[in-house]
Design an enzyme around this catalytic site. Structure first.
Site, mmCIF file in Angstrom:
data_model
loop_
_atom_site.group_PDB
_atom_site.id
_atom_site.type_symbol
_atom_site.label_atom_id
_atom_site.label_comp_id
_atom_site.label_asym_id
_atom_site.label_seq_id
_atom_site.Cartn_x
_atom_site.Cartn_y
_atom_site.Cartn_z
ATOM 1 N N HIS A 210 -77.305 0.301 -41.401
ATOM 2 C CA HIS A 210 -76.014 0.778 -41.933
ATOM 3 C C HIS A 210 -75.833 0.187 -43.323
ATOM 4 C CE1 HIS A 210 -71.759 2.199 -40.750
ATOM 5 N NE2 HIS A 210 -71.771 2.017 -42.067
ATOM 6 N N LEU A 211 -75.876 1.053 -44.313
ATOM 7 C CA LEU A 211 -75.751 0.651 -45.704
ATOM 8 C C LEU A 211 -74.480 -0.171 -45.923
ATOM 9 C CD1 LEU A 211 -76.464 2.621 -48.805
ATOM 10 C CD2 LEU A 211 -74.095 1.957 -48.467
ATOM 11 N N HIS A 212 -74.579 -1.211 -46.745
ATOM 12 C CA HIS A 212 -73.418 -2.017 -47.106
ATOM 13 C C HIS A 212 -73.665 -2.700 -48.448
ATOM 14 C CE1 HIS A 212 -76.159 -4.433 -44.625
ATOM 15 N NE2 HIS A 212 -75.738 -5.491 -45.298
ATOM 16 N N GLN A 213 -72.621 -2.736 -49.240
ATOM 17 C CA GLN A 213 -72.654 -3.362 -50.569
ATOM 18 C C GLN A 213 -72.019 -4.742 -50.464
ATOM 19 O OE1 GLN A 213 -73.703 -2.881 -53.653
ATOM 20 N NE2 GLN A 213 -72.081 -2.938 -55.131
#
Length: 192
Positions: free
Chosen positions: A145-148
């Site tokens: 799950h993409l996260h910045q």
């Protein structure tokens, strides 16, 4: 002997709990074992146990959510590098930046900028580390799950602990940081 019992002992006695005193103090961080063992970490992009997918279904305090946007949300990092370490995530369970819609990419960027402004207003950091690790090989702890990352930095915030002890001292509880940041987050439409 429990952790509470060990904390009540003088330092000299606490050092000898695990064996012969060796002159080293111990900075116990048992909560990190969940991270080390990968508890709650999704195995792949279809895993239903994703903590970033679960967080929006909880209340803001329980989910450590600072702000809920239209396509993305901001939450505290459960295993922060520094006090106030935030994550900006899309609601959709996607793993790669190229999978984001245009609307998601724009909001992810806007929320990152707002997070920096709120951190500056409330904690006065000297700088920031911003980053997105794409894939486990690139360092993503939760690659599915993409996260910045938005990590506030201060002069002198890095010391010997991360290098020697692989431990980071965080001076603020997650709940306190979440409350501070959520209270200062601008009202919808006031982000700019």
């Amino acid at each position: 002997m429990s952790g509470e019992d060990a904390r009540a002992l003088p330092v000299e006695d606490a050092r000898s709990i695990a064996g012969v005193p060796d002159g080293f103090g111990r900075f116990w961080t048992p909560y990190r074992m969940a991270y080390i063992h990968g508890e709650g970490k999704p195995r792949d992009a279809s895993d239903a146990q994703c903590p970033f997918c679960a967080a929006p279904g909880k209340g803001d305090e329980d989910g450590l959510i600072v702000h809920r946007g239209r396509t993305c949300f901001v939450l505290m990092n459960l295993f922060p590098y520094n006090s106030g370490h935030l994550l900006v995530c899309p609601y959709r369970h996607v793993s790669d930046y190229t999978e984001l819609t245009c609307e998601e990419r724009v909001e992810l960027g806007e929320l990152t900028a707002t997070a920096m402004r709120v951190e500056r207003e409330t904690a006065h950091p000297d700088g920031f580390n911003l980053g997105m690790n794409q894939g486990a090989i690139a360092g993503a702890g939760i690659a599915a799950h993409l996260h910045q990352h938005v990590v506030p930095r201060w002069g002198g915030d890095a010391n010997f602990l991360p290098i020697i002890a692989q431990t980071k001292a965080i001076p603020e509880l997650l709940e306190d940081a979440r409350a501070r940041l959520a209270a200062a987050w601008p009202a919808e439409g006031m982000e700019k």
